[in-house]
Design a protein around this motif. Structure first.
Motif, PDB file in Angstrom:
ATOM      1  N   ASN A 143       0.834  -1.212   0.000  1.00  0.00           N
ATOM      2  CA  ASN A 143       0.000   0.000   0.000  1.00  0.00           C
ATOM      3  C   ASN A 143       0.865   1.256   0.000  1.00  0.00           C
ATOM      4  N   ARG A 144       1.967   1.230   0.754  1.00  0.00           N
ATOM      5  CA  ARG A 144       2.843   2.398   0.797  1.00  0.00           C
ATOM      6  C   ARG A 144       3.480   2.656  -0.569  1.00  0.00           C
ATOM      7  N   LYS A 145       3.856   1.556  -1.262  1.00  0.00           N
ATOM      8  CA  LYS A 145       4.432   1.716  -2.603  1.00  0.00           C
ATOM      9  C   LYS A 145       3.422   2.320  -3.579  1.00  0.00           C
ATOM     10  N   LEU A 146       2.154   1.887  -3.463  1.00  0.00           N
ATOM     11  CA  LEU A 146       1.117   2.449  -4.335  1.00  0.00           C
ATOM     12  C   LEU A 146       0.966   3.951  -4.103  1.00  0.00           C
ATOM     13  N   HIS A 147       0.944   4.377  -2.810  1.00  0.00           N
ATOM     14  CA  HIS A 147       0.811   5.812  -2.499  1.00  0.00           C
ATOM     15  C   HIS A 147       2.004   6.590  -3.038  1.00  0.00           C
ATOM     16  N   GLU A 148       3.214   6.022  -2.936  1.00  0.00           N
ATOM     17  CA  GLU A 148       4.399   6.718  -3.435  1.00  0.00           C
ATOM     18  C   GLU A 148       4.338   6.867  -4.953  1.00  0.00           C
ATOM     19  N   GLN A 149       3.868   5.837  -5.659  1.00  0.00           N
ATOM     20  CA  GLN A 149       3.778   5.906  -7.121  1.00  0.00           C
ATOM     21  C   GLN A 149       2.767   6.964  -7.550  1.00  0.00           C
ATOM     22  N   ILE A 150       1.638   7.022  -6.851  1.00  0.00           N
ATOM     23  CA  ILE A 150       0.621   8.033  -7.183  1.00  0.00           C
ATOM     24  C   ILE A 150       1.170   9.435  -6.938  1.00  0.00           C
ATOM     25  N   ALA A 151       1.920   9.614  -5.834  1.00  0.00           N
ATOM     26  CA  ALA A 151       2.471  10.924  -5.508  1.00  0.00           C
ATOM     27  C   ALA A 151       3.515  11.359  -6.526  1.00  0.00           C
ATOM     28  N   ILE A 152       4.323  10.428  -7.031  1.00  0.00           N
ATOM     29  CA  ILE A 152       5.416  10.779  -7.950  1.00  0.00           C
ATOM     30  C   ILE A 152       4.936  10.849  -9.394  1.00  0.00           C
ATOM     31  N   PHE A 153       4.206   9.801  -9.832  1.00  0.00           N
ATOM     32  CA  PHE A 153       3.843   9.691 -11.260  1.00  0.00           C
ATOM     33  C   PHE A 153       2.402  10.093 -11.549  1.00  0.00           C
ATOM     34  N   GLY A 154       1.581  10.210 -10.502  1.00  0.00           N
ATOM     35  CA  GLY A 154       0.179  10.556 -10.716  1.00  0.00           C
ATOM     36  C   GLY A 154      -0.681   9.347 -11.031  1.00  0.00           C
ATOM     37  N   HIS A 155      -0.087   8.158 -11.086  1.00  0.00           N
ATOM     38  CA  HIS A 155      -0.841   6.928 -11.349  1.00  0.00           C
ATOM     39  C   HIS A 155      -0.016   5.755 -10.835  1.00  0.00           C
ATOM     40  N   VAL A 156      -0.678   4.588 -10.768  1.00  0.00           N
ATOM     41  CA  VAL A 156      -0.001   3.374 -10.316  1.00  0.00           C
ATOM     42  C   VAL A 156       0.774   2.763 -11.479  1.00  0.00           C
ATOM     43  N   VAL A 157       2.026   2.432 -11.224  1.00  0.00           N
ATOM     44  CA  VAL A 157       2.875   1.823 -12.249  1.00  0.00           C
ATOM     45  C   VAL A 157       2.664   0.315 -12.224  1.00  0.00           C
ATOM     46  N   ARG A 158       2.180  -0.230 -13.317  1.00  0.00           N
ATOM     47  CA  ARG A 158       1.937  -1.668 -13.418  1.00  0.00           C
ATOM     48  C   ARG A 158       3.129  -2.345 -14.100  1.00  0.00           C
ATOM     49  N   ASP A 159       3.760  -3.234 -13.377  1.00  0.00           N
ATOM     50  CA  ASP A 159       4.864  -4.007 -13.947  1.00  0.00           C
ATOM     51  C   ASP A 159       4.332  -5.382 -14.321  1.00  0.00           C
ATOM     52  N   SER A 160       4.082  -5.568 -15.603  1.00  0.00           N
ATOM     53  CA  SER A 160       3.495  -6.833 -16.040  1.00  0.00           C
ATOM     54  C   SER A 160       4.498  -7.976 -16.039  1.00  0.00           C
ATOM     55  N   GLY A 161       5.817  -7.650 -16.053  1.00  0.00           N
ATOM     56  CA  GLY A 161       6.820  -8.696 -16.083  1.00  0.00           C
ATOM     57  C   GLY A 161       6.880  -9.377 -17.442  1.00  0.00           C
ATOM     58  N   PRO A 162       7.756 -10.362 -17.574  1.00  0.00           N
ATOM     59  CA  PRO A 162       7.873 -11.052 -18.864  1.00  0.00           C
ATOM     60  C   PRO A 162       6.605 -11.826 -19.186  1.00  0.00           C
ATOM     61  N   SER A 163       6.317 -11.924 -20.484  1.00  0.00           N
ATOM     62  CA  SER A 163       5.138 -12.681 -20.901  1.00  0.00           C
ATOM     63  C   SER A 163       5.381 -14.173 -20.725  1.00  0.00           C
ATOM     64  N   ALA A 164       4.303 -14.939 -20.806  1.00  0.00           N
ATOM     65  CA  ALA A 164       4.422 -16.389 -20.667  1.00  0.00           C
ATOM     66  C   ALA A 164       5.305 -16.972 -21.764  1.00  0.00           C
ATOM     67  N   GLU A 165       5.204 -16.433 -22.976  1.00  0.00           N
ATOM     68  CA  GLU A 165       6.009 -16.924 -24.096  1.00  0.00           C
ATOM     69  C   GLU A 165       7.490 -16.661 -23.861  1.00  0.00           C
ATOM     70  N   GLU A 166       7.792 -15.496 -23.283  1.00  0.00           N
ATOM     71  CA  GLU A 166       9.196 -15.142 -23.043  1.00  0.00           C
ATOM     72  C   GLU A 166       9.840 -16.021 -21.983  1.00  0.00           C
ATOM     73  N   GLN A 167       9.051 -16.614 -21.099  1.00  0.00           N
ATOM     74  CA  GLN A 167       9.594 -17.458 -20.032  1.00  0.00           C
ATOM     75  C   GLN A 167       9.794 -18.909 -20.453  1.00  0.00           C
ATOM     76  N   LEU A 168       9.374 -19.258 -21.654  1.00  0.00           N
ATOM     77  CA  LEU A 168       9.493 -20.655 -22.086  1.00  0.00           C
ATOM     78  C   LEU A 168      10.946 -21.030 -22.333  1.00  0.00           C
ATOM     79  N   GLU A 169      11.282 -22.266 -21.997  1.00  0.00           N
ATOM     80  CA  GLU A 169      12.598 -22.822 -22.326  1.00  0.00           C
ATOM     81  C   GLU A 169      12.502 -23.451 -23.712  1.00  0.00           C
ATOM     82  N   ARG A 170      13.527 -23.235 -24.528  1.00  0.00           N
ATOM     83  CA  ARG A 170      13.507 -23.712 -25.911  1.00  0.00           C
ATOM     84  C   ARG A 170      14.248 -25.044 -26.011  1.00  0.00           C
TER      85      ARG A 170
END
Length: 491
Positions: free
Chosen positions: A323-350
């Protein structure tokens, strides 16, 4: 440290000129500490997920080196026996037995560590057995107190057991199953009859050995230039009789099968062994260069994400810190920063597809490619380019001589669906989301609808719910378990 010291000293001994009888006496003295050290060293790598960690891999390599150096020392003595050294006249059988035993123990160390036996090992084993035949001692019984399986055995029995271990498909067995198979084959190896020529057509069930090849079994269409015929009738009969006795109510201990497995597990393993000894394992086929690739997800979290589920981390309940991180993001950027991370395809082993058959995929992962550690009987999701992902079970897994991983995967029929289960912990009573995968029932109903969750989850939960299962199904008891999963019946 003891492994490294012994390996170095054995190597030095093998390079040093020494009267054969003195060499033999030194090797006999060294066997007892070598057995004691290797019994402890095996615990560092036996049954571990692959690829092995650096410390585990080093322990395995040192074990294989020690057994090979010990075998080399006895082979020096065996050479002297063939050359007619009078000082070793009474020890021909024991030297041949010791050399074959040392090679077989190297083979077992590799199987315990999930590694394939290198091609150069088989010609060495074959040549040692031929030398025992040449000296006329292949059928001579030798007492060996350091071998815990039987009090005495013959050089032919040790050679036969190496072939039987290869036929038993060790890379498809769990740690306890392989230990049980070792125990059984040690008791039955002397029942194998070895013939120098083909037997007349009849009911005898034989395995043909190619003494001139880099593998024990010749190709189906090629007759071995120098062959041996191993008759397995007695061994197969014992396996069949033990399975029958177990079904009739006898216990594994009564039948001298040990106490590692329950009755049902013993029957299943005996049936598998009976089939494996009559159907030699096929070699990996297919070209490595230009082989098609396939994507693999090897953990329940990644499987869940690949099937379309939302990553579990983003579903966690908010905490004071989050919750504290969300408040800090709103205060700095004006919105919540969503980190989606790597996609499922990018995590696959070949992985590469070496061969493909109905219900079976032969796969290879190149050496030193970063990947999750896997074990035989692991649940994975596989995805071909342009196709939907499907679930599969790893039926075999081994490290090849070049360090690559070779696996056989069995795809499961049915379209898997990502499910988020809710589990309530026994100790804290807290509810938490769990990554899961739902698989509908097979067409004929022989395999029920099921839910896959991570291994060990049920033991720490007081309750498990999955509200988004299709058709109003509810998770029930577990009916199958693997290295990384528990499979629950859905009713």
């Amino acid at each position: 440290l003891m492994q490294e010291t012994l390996g170095s000293q054995l190597s030095a001994l093998n390079r040093f000129g020494l009267p054969p009888r003195e060499r033999f006496k030194i090797l006999e003295t060294l066997r007892k500490p070598i057995f004691a050290i290797e019994t402890e060293s095996a615990k560092r790598y036996e049954g571990r997920p692959l690829p092995l960690a650096p410390v585990e891999r080093k322990a395995l390599e040192l074990s294989c080196r020690i057994w090979r150096e010990l075998a080399t020392g006895y082979l020096h003595c065996l050479r002297a026996c063939i050359d007619g050294d009078a000082a070793l006249g009474e020890h021909h059988a024991k030297i041949a037995h010791r050399a074959l035993t040392s090679l077989r123990l190297e083979q077992i160390s590799r199987y315990r560590g999930g590694a394939m036996v290198p091609q150069a090992w088989w010609p060495l084993l074959h040549a040692t057995f031929v030398a025992a035949e040449q000296l006329g001692v292949a059928a001579t019984a030798i007492s060996d107190r350091l071998l815990a399986d039987t009090r005495e055995s013959t050089p032919a029995g040790q050679y036969a057991m190496s072939v039987l271990l290869h036929l038993s498909r060790p890379h498809e067995l769990t740690r306890s199953q392989f230990a049980a198979v070792q125990r059984w084959l040690a008791r039955w190896r002397e029942q194998v009859r070895i013939h120098p020529g083909a037997l007349p057509a009849g009911d005898a069930r034989c395995v043909v050995i190619d003494l001139g090849g880099t593998q024990p079994l010749p190709a189906a269409s090629v007759a071995p230039a120098t062959g041996r015929w191993l008759v397995l009738d007695t061994v197969l009969g014992k396996i069949k009789q033990r399975a029958k006795d177990l079904r009739e109510g006898k216990s594994p201990e009564e039948l001298h099968l040990g106490n590692l497995l329950a009755v049902d597990a013993c029957v299943t393993l005996l049936q598998f062994l009976h089939s494996a000894l009559q159907a030699p394992p096929s070699m990996p086929s297919g070209s490595r260069n230009g082989a098609p690739e396939i994507g693999i997800a090897s953990t329940l979290d990644r499987i869940h994400h690949l099937l379309g589920g939302t990553p579990i981390q983003s579903q966690q309940e908010p905490t004071t810190l989050s919750n504290r991180k969300l408040h800090e993001q709103i205060a700095i950027f004006g919105h919540v920063v969503r980190d989606s991370g790597p996609s499922a395809e990018e995590q696959l082993e070949r992985w590469q597809i070496l061969a493909e058959a109905p219900g079976k995929l032969r796969l290879r992962l190149a050496a030193d490619v970063p990947c999750e550690r896997l074990s035989c009987r692991s649940l994975i999701a596989i995805k071909k380019t342009g196709d939907s992902p499907c679930l599969a079970i790893l039926r075999s897994l081994a490290t090849a001589e070049d360090g690559s991983l070779i696996a056989t995967a069995q795809p499961l029929s049915g379209k898997a669906v990502a499910v988020t289960a809710i589990g309530r912990e026994k100790v804290t009573g807290r509810s938490q989301p769990l990554a899961a995968a739902f698989l509908p029932a097979a067409g004929d109903g022989s395999v029920p609808a099921s839910l896959f969750i991570s291994a060990g989850t049920l033991s720490r939960l007081a309750r498990l719910d999955a509200a988004d299962l299709p058709g109003g199904l509810k998770p029930g008891p577990a009916f199958d378990r693997g290295a990384n999963f528990e499979r629950l019946r859905c009713e």
